[in-house]
Design a protein around this motif. Structure first.
Motif, PDB file in Angstrom:
ATOM      1  N   MET A   1     -33.560 -10.311  -2.173  1.00 38.96           N
ATOM      2  CA  MET A   1     -33.019  -9.411  -1.158  1.00 38.96           C
ATOM      3  C   MET A   1     -31.886 -10.139  -0.449  1.00 38.96           C
ATOM      4  SD  MET A   1     -34.914  -7.711   2.131  1.00 38.96           S
ATOM      5  CE  MET A   1     -35.464  -9.192   2.892  1.00 38.96           C
ATOM      6  N   ASP A   2     -30.776  -9.489  -0.328  1.00 32.65           N
ATOM      7  CA  ASP A   2     -29.640 -10.037   0.398  1.00 32.65           C
ATOM      8  C   ASP A   2     -29.841  -9.764   1.878  1.00 32.65           C
ATOM      9  OD1 ASP A   2     -26.281  -8.998   0.963  1.00 32.65           O
ATOM     10  OD2 ASP A   2     -27.043 -11.035   0.989  1.00 32.65           O
ATOM     11  N   ARG A   3     -30.192 -10.803   2.613  1.00 28.38           N
ATOM     12  CA  ARG A   3     -30.452 -10.648   4.045  1.00 28.38           C
ATOM     13  C   ARG A   3     -29.361 -11.335   4.828  1.00 28.38           C
ATOM     14  NH1 ARG A   3     -36.017 -11.886   3.300  1.00 28.38           N
ATOM     15  NH2 ARG A   3     -35.285 -13.968   3.412  1.00 28.38           N
ATOM     16  N   LYS A   4     -28.693 -10.587   5.654  1.00 29.21           N
ATOM     17  CA  LYS A   4     -27.754 -11.197   6.575  1.00 29.21           C
ATOM     18  C   LYS A   4     -28.564 -11.845   7.686  1.00 29.21           C
ATOM     19  CE  LYS A   4     -25.746  -7.160   6.766  1.00 29.21           C
ATOM     20  NZ  LYS A   4     -25.025  -6.081   7.382  1.00 29.21           N
ATOM     21  N   HIS A   5     -28.088 -12.942   8.141  1.00 30.64           N
ATOM     22  CA  HIS A   5     -28.783 -13.686   9.194  1.00 30.64           C
ATOM     23  C   HIS A   5     -27.840 -13.796  10.386  1.00 30.64           C
ATOM     24  CE1 HIS A   5     -31.588 -16.822  10.669  1.00 30.64           C
ATOM     25  NE2 HIS A   5     -30.503 -17.281  11.244  1.00 30.64           N
ATOM     26  N   ASN A   6     -28.208 -13.179  11.480  1.00 29.84           N
ATOM     27  CA  ASN A   6     -27.392 -13.243  12.682  1.00 29.84           C
ATOM     28  C   ASN A   6     -27.695 -14.562  13.392  1.00 29.84           C
ATOM     29  OD1 ASN A   6     -26.219 -13.013  15.203  1.00 29.84           O
ATOM     30  ND2 ASN A   6     -26.688 -10.840  15.401  1.00 29.84           N
ATOM     31  N   SER A   7     -26.834 -15.540  13.191  1.00 36.49           N
ATOM     32  CA  SER A   7     -27.076 -16.881  13.738  1.00 36.49           C
ATOM     33  C   SER A   7     -27.069 -16.896  15.268  1.00 36.49           C
ATOM     34  CB  SER A   7     -26.052 -17.876  13.191  1.00 36.49           C
ATOM     35  OG  SER A   7     -24.747 -17.461  13.521  1.00 36.49           O
ATOM     36  N   LYS A   8     -26.528 -15.866  15.884  1.00 39.50           N
ATOM     37  CA  LYS A   8     -26.543 -15.788  17.345  1.00 39.50           C
ATOM     38  C   LYS A   8     -27.966 -15.612  17.884  1.00 39.50           C
ATOM     39  CE  LYS A   8     -21.943 -13.790  17.566  1.00 39.50           C
ATOM     40  NZ  LYS A   8     -21.165 -12.592  17.864  1.00 39.50           N
ATOM     41  N   LEU A   9     -28.875 -15.180  17.024  1.00 39.16           N
ATOM     42  CA  LEU A   9     -30.255 -14.947  17.440  1.00 39.16           C
ATOM     43  C   LEU A   9     -31.167 -16.158  17.242  1.00 39.16           C
ATOM     44  CD1 LEU A   9     -30.796 -11.339  16.034  1.00 39.16           C
ATOM     45  CD2 LEU A   9     -30.357 -12.021  18.409  1.00 39.16           C
ATOM     46  N   ASP A  46     -31.298  -9.431   9.615  1.00 41.91           N
ATOM     47  CA  ASP A  46     -30.115  -8.714  10.097  1.00 41.91           C
ATOM     48  C   ASP A  46     -29.914  -9.018  11.586  1.00 41.91           C
ATOM     49  OD1 ASP A  46     -29.665  -7.685   7.562  1.00 41.91           O
ATOM     50  OD2 ASP A  46     -30.683  -5.806   7.968  1.00 41.91           O
ATOM     51  N   ASP A  47     -29.880  -7.977  12.404  1.00 40.33           N
ATOM     52  CA  ASP A  47     -29.664  -8.166  13.837  1.00 40.33           C
ATOM     53  C   ASP A  47     -30.958  -8.045  14.632  1.00 40.33           C
ATOM     54  OD1 ASP A  47     -26.900  -8.602  13.689  1.00 40.33           O
ATOM     55  OD2 ASP A  47     -26.516  -6.448  13.580  1.00 40.33           O
ATOM     56  N   TYR A  48     -32.075  -8.253  13.969  1.00 40.42           N
ATOM     57  CA  TYR A  48     -33.381  -8.106  14.601  1.00 40.42           C
ATOM     58  C   TYR A  48     -34.203  -9.384  14.473  1.00 40.42           C
ATOM     59  CZ  TYR A  48     -32.088  -3.214  14.143  1.00 40.42           C
ATOM     60  OH  TYR A  48     -31.417  -2.025  14.211  1.00 40.42           O
ATOM     61  N   ILE A  49     -35.085  -9.566  15.436  1.00 39.39           N
ATOM     62  CA  ILE A  49     -36.100 -10.608  15.335  1.00 39.39           C
ATOM     63  C   ILE A  49     -37.422  -9.860  15.211  1.00 39.39           C
ATOM     64  CG2 ILE A  49     -37.225 -12.579  16.428  1.00 39.39           C
ATOM     65  CD1 ILE A  49     -34.615 -12.955  18.063  1.00 39.39           C
ATOM     66  N   VAL A  50     -38.054  -9.984  14.058  1.00 37.86           N
ATOM     67  CA  VAL A  50     -39.313  -9.288  13.823  1.00 37.86           C
ATOM     68  C   VAL A  50     -40.461 -10.215  14.201  1.00 37.86           C
ATOM     69  CG1 VAL A  50     -38.273  -7.843  12.044  1.00 37.86           C
ATOM     70  CG2 VAL A  50     -39.498  -9.917  11.366  1.00 37.86           C
ATOM     71  N   ASP A  51     -41.562  -9.636  14.640  1.00 36.58           N
ATOM     72  CA  ASP A  51     -42.695 -10.445  15.097  1.00 36.58           C
ATOM     73  C   ASP A  51     -43.248 -11.317  13.978  1.00 36.58           C
ATOM     74  OD1 ASP A  51     -42.472  -9.384  17.662  1.00 36.58           O
ATOM     75  OD2 ASP A  51     -44.011  -7.858  17.317  1.00 36.58           O
ATOM     76  N   PHE A  52     -43.587 -10.693  12.841  1.00 37.19           N
ATOM     77  CA  PHE A  52     -44.137 -11.435  11.710  1.00 37.19           C
ATOM     78  C   PHE A  52     -43.555 -10.867  10.421  1.00 37.19           C
ATOM     79  CE2 PHE A  52     -47.365 -11.402  15.051  1.00 37.19           C
ATOM     80  CZ  PHE A  52     -47.500 -12.772  15.272  1.00 37.19           C
ATOM     81  N   TYR A  53     -43.320 -11.762   9.440  1.00 35.49           N
ATOM     82  CA  TYR A  53     -42.689 -11.351   8.197  1.00 35.49           C
ATOM     83  C   TYR A  53     -43.335 -12.054   7.017  1.00 35.49           C
ATOM     84  CZ  TYR A  53     -39.176 -10.966   4.526  1.00 35.49           C
ATOM     85  OH  TYR A  53     -38.537 -10.725   3.346  1.00 35.49           O
ATOM     86  N   CYS A  54     -43.640 -11.274   5.985  1.00 32.21           N
ATOM     87  CA  CYS A  54     -44.183 -11.798   4.736  1.00 32.21           C
ATOM     88  C   CYS A  54     -43.248 -11.365   3.615  1.00 32.21           C
ATOM     89  CB  CYS A  54     -45.591 -11.262   4.498  1.00 32.21           C
ATOM     90  SG  CYS A  54     -46.290 -11.752   2.908  1.00 32.21           S
ATOM     91  N   SER A  55     -42.503 -12.315   3.050  1.00 32.31           N
ATOM     92  CA  SER A  55     -41.535 -11.962   2.010  1.00 32.31           C
ATOM     93  C   SER A  55     -42.219 -11.499   0.728  1.00 32.31           C
ATOM     94  CB  SER A  55     -40.594 -13.131   1.729  1.00 32.31           C
ATOM     95  OG  SER A  55     -41.305 -14.243   1.226  1.00 32.31           O
ATOM     96  N   LYS A  56     -43.331 -12.112   0.372  1.00 24.86           N
ATOM     97  CA  LYS A  56     -44.019 -11.758  -0.876  1.00 24.86           C
ATOM     98  C   LYS A  56     -44.475 -10.300  -0.867  1.00 24.86           C
ATOM     99  CE  LYS A  56     -47.318 -13.524  -4.171  1.00 24.86           C
ATOM    100  NZ  LYS A  56     -48.232 -14.617  -4.512  1.00 24.86           N
TER     101      LYS A  56
END
Length: 120
Positions: A1-9, A46-56
């Motif tokens: 998955m191509d995920r943009k990472h907002n480094s400002k966050l 992207d432009d969000y901070i999610v609480d918990f993330y599981c890539s698998k």
């Protein structure tokens, strides 16, 4: 998955990791931290901070307090969920009160979802 990472966050995510809510701490330390599939906390997507993330499992878990149930909060969450789902991610929204009062059921719900997602 191509995920943009907002480094400002990055700094905000770091602060959120160190200052998790009571419910986030409970879910993290009593279940997700040692779960057999890797989860990350306060992950930038992207432009969000999610609480918990599981890539698998392509899964995002969001714990929602009362501020999420105002008109503005509901709209903001709907837009956020739609954008994340466009990345082929599933967003599970769980109320804080369910973590407090039905923790075993919350864990079972997450576990069942992950098992189903990784076995498809």
């Amino acid at each position: 998955m191509d995920r943009k990472h907002n480094s400002k966050l990055t700094n905000v995510a770091r602060i959120l990791r160190k200052n998790m809510t009571r419910q986030e701490k409970k879910l993290w330390y009593d279940f997700l931290k040692d779960y057999n599939v890797r989860f990350l906390k306060q992950k930038i997507i992207d432009d969000y901070i999610v609480d918990f993330y599981c890539s698998k499992a392509r899964l995002i878990i969001e714990l929602d307090g009362s501020q999420h149930y105002t008109d503005g909060g509901l709209l903001k969450d709907r837009i956020r969920t739609e954008k994340l789902e466009k990345r082929n991610l599933t967003v599970l929204r769980i109320q804080n009160i369910d973590v407090d009062k039905h923790f075993y059921n919350v864990c079972e719900y997450i576990d069942n979802f992950v098992k189903q997602a990784i076995n498809e």
